[in-house]
Structures are given as C-alpha cells and as structure tokens.
Enzyme design. Structure first.
Site, PDB file in Angstrom:
ATOM      1  N   LYS A 128       0.941  -1.169   0.001  1.00 49.69           N
ATOM      2  CA  LYS A 128       0.110  -0.162  -0.019  1.00 49.69           C
ATOM      3  C   LYS A 128       0.791   1.305  -0.107  1.00 49.69           C
ATOM      4  CE  LYS A 128      -4.353  -1.452   1.062  1.00 49.69           C
ATOM      5  NZ  LYS A 128      -4.622  -1.473   2.289  1.00 49.69           N
ATOM      6  N   HIS A 131       1.971   7.074   2.061  1.00 53.43           N
ATOM      7  CA  HIS A 131       1.709   8.395   1.701  1.00 53.43           C
ATOM      8  C   HIS A 131       1.709   9.447   2.795  1.00 53.43           C
ATOM      9  CE1 HIS A 131      -2.006   7.960   4.048  1.00 53.43           C
ATOM     10  NE2 HIS A 131      -2.037   6.643   3.675  1.00 53.43           N
ATOM     11  N   HIS A 134       1.138   9.109   6.647  1.00 50.56           N
ATOM     12  CA  HIS A 134       2.361   8.462   7.652  1.00 50.56           C
ATOM     13  C   HIS A 134       3.317   9.426   7.913  1.00 50.56           C
ATOM     14  CE1 HIS A 134       0.571   4.896   5.072  1.00 50.56           C
ATOM     15  NE2 HIS A 134       0.527   4.542   6.340  1.00 50.56           N
TER      16      HIS A 134
HETATM   17  N1  ARG Z   1      -0.347  -0.249   9.827  1.00 51.70           N
HETATM   18  C1  ARG Z   1      -1.437   0.282  10.698  1.00 51.70           C
HETATM   19  C2  ARG Z   1      -2.056   1.375   9.851  1.00 51.70           C
HETATM   20  O1  ARG Z   1      -1.569   1.999   8.779  1.00 51.70           O
HETATM   21  C3  ARG Z   1      -0.834   1.090  11.819  1.00 51.70           C
HETATM   22  C4  ARG Z   1      -0.162   0.151  12.897  1.00 51.70           C
HETATM   23  C5  ARG Z   1      -0.268   0.977  14.141  1.00 51.70           C
HETATM   24  N2  ARG Z   1       0.248   0.214  15.129  1.00 51.70           N
HETATM   25  C6  ARG Z   1      -0.448  -0.646  15.883  1.00 51.70           C
HETATM   26  N3  ARG Z   1       0.250  -1.528  17.043  1.00 51.70           N
HETATM   27  N4  ARG Z   1      -1.616  -1.023  15.872  1.00 51.70           N
HETATM   28  O2  ARG Z   1      -3.014   1.956  10.022  1.00 51.70           O
END
Ligand code: ARG
Length: 572
Positions: A128, A131, A134
């Site tokens: 993905k 972007h 982030h």
């Molecule tokens: N990958 C997730 C996202 O892009 C964020 C992860 C955040 N960390 C966690 N431990 N849930 O939305």
C-alpha cells in the site's frame, strides 16, 4: 548540570522559616505573572499560623533578612509575597558555562537511567502507498525516540508493519491472474496497488474471487509454500520502497516485527481470552463484549477463523512485555484509531495484565493537503517520497534565487528541504489537524525549519568572522556578563536555562512540538540580540561575552533540531 535557581531560593527561605520544610517551600514557589515582579515568588499565607504573624508582615521581614546575597541581590516583599530577583550575571555565567562545556550533550540527563522505552511508529502497510498521511507517525515517533534517548532511557524502535491480513489473499489471487514480475520489481507499490484495485473491480462481477482470496489467505496462514513465497516477495519489495523514504529522513528501526510476526502467537491469546471467559460466539465469529465499558464489541476472530488487527495487537503487547520487559510502550498512531486502542487496552486489563497501564497511545490529528484531504480510495494518493523530493527541488529554487552561501548546493538543498518538512510537522501540536502548505513549509522568514537553520548558520558566521576571539570565548571559564544586559540577551539566557526542562516536558507530554516551539523562541531571541547589539566590538571582554552567548545559542538550536531529527547545516 546547572544550579536549580528555584530550589536555591527555597533553600534560602528554609533557613529562616518555621513550620515548613524545604520541599514544602519548593512546592509553594510560584513564577510571578510579570518579569518586573521578580523571577520567583513565595506566598507567605501558609506561614501565618506557625509564625503567628500576618502574611504581609512575614513577607516584609523575610525580604529584609534575605536580600543582598550573590544569587538574589534583590528580594522584595509585595503584599503577602516574597519576590526573588535572580542576578542576571549569575544566570548568564551558569548558562554559558553549562552549554559551552556540555556541547552536544547539553540537555542530556540521567532521568531514564535503567528504564526501557519502546517507541512504535511509522508502521505502514505493505503493498500500500507510504503516503503523506504517514508523515506524522513517522516523524513524531522518531523525535520521541531521540528525546527519550537523550534523557538516558534505553530505547527500542519498532516498525509494526501492516504485513498481514485477508487483503494479502486478494493480492495473491490478483497476482496469479494478472501479475507481471518485471512490473512489480520496477515499481512495487504502485503495481501491487493496481492489482488490488483490479481485484475489487473484478470481484464485483465474479464474487468467486473473494472465496479464492479467502482460501489463499488461509493457505498463507498455514504456511503453504507458494503463498508464503509470494507474500514474502511482496513484503521485501515494499520494504525496499519504505527504506528509501527512511533513508531520506535518516530514520532507522531496531525491529520490523510487523503484524505477521505474531501469526504464530495468536492461539495463546485465544486460549487466555477463553480461560478468562471473555470470548463469546457471535454469528460464527468470536468477540469480546465490552458493553459494560460503553464500547462496541471487539472482533477477535472472523467466522472463517482468521484473526484480526486487534488480536495481533494483543499478541504484540504481550510479546513485547515478555521479550523486552519495557517500562513504557508508546504507540504513535492517529486518533482515528482511538477506539481500537481503548478496546485493546481494556482487553489487556481484563486479561489481568497490570502493565497495560504502561502502554500509551500517542494519537495525532489529520494532515490535509491544501487542495483537499488525500484519500487512497479516491485515487488521489500523495506519496511521502514525492513530497520529500519535491521539498528538495523547491528548496533548490529558493536557494538559487536567494543566492545562499554554501559549498555544496545538493547537500544544503537536502538538509534544508527535508528539514523544512520535518520542522513543519513537528511544530504543530500533535492532536490538531493541520493543512500542509508549501508556502508555510519553505518560508525562510516564518517560524519554519529554514528560518531556524538559517539563524543557526548566522550565529556560525558571526563566530567565524570573530577569528581567534571566538576560540578564546569558547575556552574561557568565566565571562564578563555585565556586558550581557540587553533585554534580548537576558531573554536568551532564560531560554537557554529552560532548554533541558523543555526536553523533559516534551517527553512527558509526548509532544515534540514543545521543543520545536522552544527552538523557534531561541532563534527569534538570538536574532533580536543580533540586531540590537554590536557583537564584534573593540573591547575584548565585551566581545568574548557576546561571542560566548552567540555560541551557546547556536549550540542549543543545534541540539534541539538534532533531537527533532533534522540536519543542521553550518552555512547557508
Ligand atoms: N498499519 C497501521 C495503519 O497503517 C498502523 C499500525 C499501528 N500500530 C499498531 N500497533 N496497531 O493504519
């Protein structure tokens, strides 16, 4: 370490006061509303009883008795308050000695000695786009890591990659149907994203694709060879792209243990949940009912048995506690996930994990581009890498136009361009939404990264122009601070004095913007000093004192920017 002046005032009072300990006095000390009322104030109301006198009278007597010392030559009573005026020369002497002696270590402390902090940040999803959305977790997390490290904590940086879940079943099916190895290698994320989008379009007419995707994910969960190899490859190719961004930002991690890392640690979570009687069936799925805590139920497994995001987060927390034995585990994740983290922490509590309270969700608001909010769904994705490259290019335009002084234009453009983006992000308080605007980011005169970097370089150029005198100023142990009486100098002295405390506060509140704002204050204050005062004067003692203050301001700005994750050019 500098003298704690507030404590020194409390110690002085403690010698002449009955009925209150030094610690109690310290706790009562206030900061007067205006500088012309002194630097510290002590209210005498609490002494009325033990000293059997009216508070105003006590204040007057104390002021009379205490006045005239070296640190506080002037101590005055105002109504029931004793106001302390710190000797500006003592302040300057202390601050200059501390900053110039400690250098890069100025602001360091042992506060966190023996304590372990995990900072989890960035955590993009593989296949993905990485972007602009982030940017916040990535930069706030990196700054928090550096700040905690500076305060003596042992730190562990974790990138909790989104590298697991049913979407990878879809990706595998899509790749088998339409995939081209060359395309993926050339441009992994855009290509994989294309397959993913195509999958959704096709699945509307061919719902059997969804079944195939579920089967592929189940195969992946059971470690089937072909599915695992494909998934691994997607992950590696995505990581290559992510690492490019991390290299530009000079960001690193100690662990890339993402969601997939916990796939074999899920059964234990399910066992513990059911042993505590927390799991319930609901239409074939398993949930934890949280209605008692006014939250919707948490979905733990789907009806096909596959686990979910929150299940993996529960496993991750338990693993981190057992593996690292952290004192604090910080999750830098947007506030859109507030509910997720509330449910998750409640479940950890219900499982009987007392350390759940050491897990902190550090949320942040949304970032929008000037043209409007960005969204993956509408195909208007703005890649972070593109934003960073554009920042460097735009900086080049500005620098060429302004004729900035540098030996290496490429390096300076990178340092200033990337620094501008970082500073822009970190000077916004994290919970507020903000709009990303190029004019704001790159403005050399606003409260921006380039402005602060430029101020630092200006201080450097003053020192270079001073020749040998700068070396003498730096090597000295005392300076004639009677030459540092201008308001701008005194203000700068106070800002330098408060610098270490600001770092601590930024850590306690998980708010790098406090540090960024303080660096802006330092820069503005130094610029006032630079404009008000003639630094390179004839008189040697005066020149050295002023150069010492210049060097101290430069050092503190440098330390602050470094903690925020920025580079600090010597010239620009
Ligand atoms: N990958 C997730 C996202 O892009 C964020 C992860 C955040 N960390 C966690 N431990 N849930 O939305």
């Amino acid at each position: 370490m500098m003298t704690d002046f507030r404590q020194a005032a409390a110690a002085l009072l403690a010698e002449h006061v009955e009925g209150l300990s030094e610690a109690e006095i310290l706790a009562l000390m206030e900061t007067p509303p205006e500088r012309n009322m002194g630097d510290y104030a002590f209210p005498c109301f609490r002494l009325a009883k033990s000293m059997r006198k009216a508070p105003n009278l006590i204040a007057a007597e104390l002021a009379e008795k205490l006045s005239g010392g070296a640190l506080f030559p002037r101590i005055e009573a105002k109504a029931a308050y004793v106001n302390f005026f710190l000797s500006q020369e003592c302040l300057m002497q202390e601050v200059l000695a501390a900053v110039l002696r400690e250098g890069e270590a100025f602001g360091r402390s042992e506060l966190g000695k023996g304590k372990k902090v995990i900072v989890e940040y960035s955590s993009p999803n593989i296949a993905k786009p990485f972007h602009i959305g982030h940017i916040r977790t990535t930069l706030i997390g990196n700054a928090l890591y550096k700040i905690y490290d500076h305060l003596g904590y042992e730190t562990i940086r974790i990138n909790h990659l989104g590298d697991y879940g049913t979407q990878f079943g879809k990706m595998i099916v899509a790749y088998r149907l339409w995939g081209c190895e060359e395309d993926v290698k050339r441009e992994p994320i855009k290509t994989l994203l294309g397959y993913y989008t195509k999958f959704h379009e096709e699945a509307e007419e061919h719902p059997e694709l969804e079944d195939q995707a579920r089967a592929a994910f189940t195969a992946l969960e059971h470690g089937a060879e072909e599915e695992t190899a494909l998934w691994n490859w997607f992950r590696e190719e995505s990581l290559k792209e992510f690492r490019r961004v991390y290299d530009i930002l000079r960001i690193d991690f100690d662990s890339y243990a993402g969601e997939s890392f916990y796939s074999d640690k899920m059964q234990r979570v399910l066992d513990e949940l059911s042993a505590k009687g927390l799991l319930e069936e609901s239409q074939g799925a398993q949930i934890v009912d949280l209605s008692e805590y006014k939250m919707p139920p948490a979905l733990i497994t789907k009806s096909d048995g596959s686990t979910l995001y929150i299940t993996r987060d529960i496993a991750a927390a338990i693993y981190r506690k057992e593996h690292y034995d952290f004192d604090k585990c910080i999750y830098v994740v947007g506030t859109q996930q507030n509910l997720h983290f509330q449910q998750w922490i409640k479940i950890l509590e219900l499982l009987g994990y007392g350390w759940a309270q050491d897990c902190v969700h550090v949320g942040f608001g949304m970032v929008a581009l000037e043209e409007g909010t960005m969204s993956t769904r509408h195909g208007r994705v703005v890649f972070l890498e593109d934003v960073l490259n554009r920042a460097v290019e735009k900086t080049r335009e500005v620098i060429l136009e302004k004729g900035v002084n540098t030996d290496n234009v490429d390096v300076t453009c990178r340092q200033v361009g990337i620094g501008a983006v970082i500073f822009n992000e970190l000077s916004n308080s994290r919970l507020k939404d903000y709009v990303f605007s190029w004019d704001k980011v790159l403005n050399f005169d606003g409260e921006t990264g380039p402005y602060v970097q430029y101020t630092h370089a200006r201080a450097g150029s003053v020192l270079r122009n001073a020749g040998d005198a700068a070396g003498r100023a730096l090597a000295a142990e005392r300076w004639d601070c009677s030459y540092l009486r201008d308001d701008s100098a005194v203000e700068l002295g106070w800002l330098l004095y408060r610098f270490p405390a600001v770092i601590v506060e930024a850590a306690e509140k998980y708010e790098p913007s406090l540090l960024a704002r303080h660096v802006v204050d330092l820069a503005q204050s130094f610029n006032r000093f630079y404009h008000n005062e003639h630094i390179l004067v004839e008189n040697e003692a005066e020149k050295e004192a002023k150069l010492a203050l210049t060097a101290a301001a430069k050092q503190a700005i440098r330390n602050g920017l470094t903690l925020l994750g920025m580079e600090v050019p010597e010239r620009m």
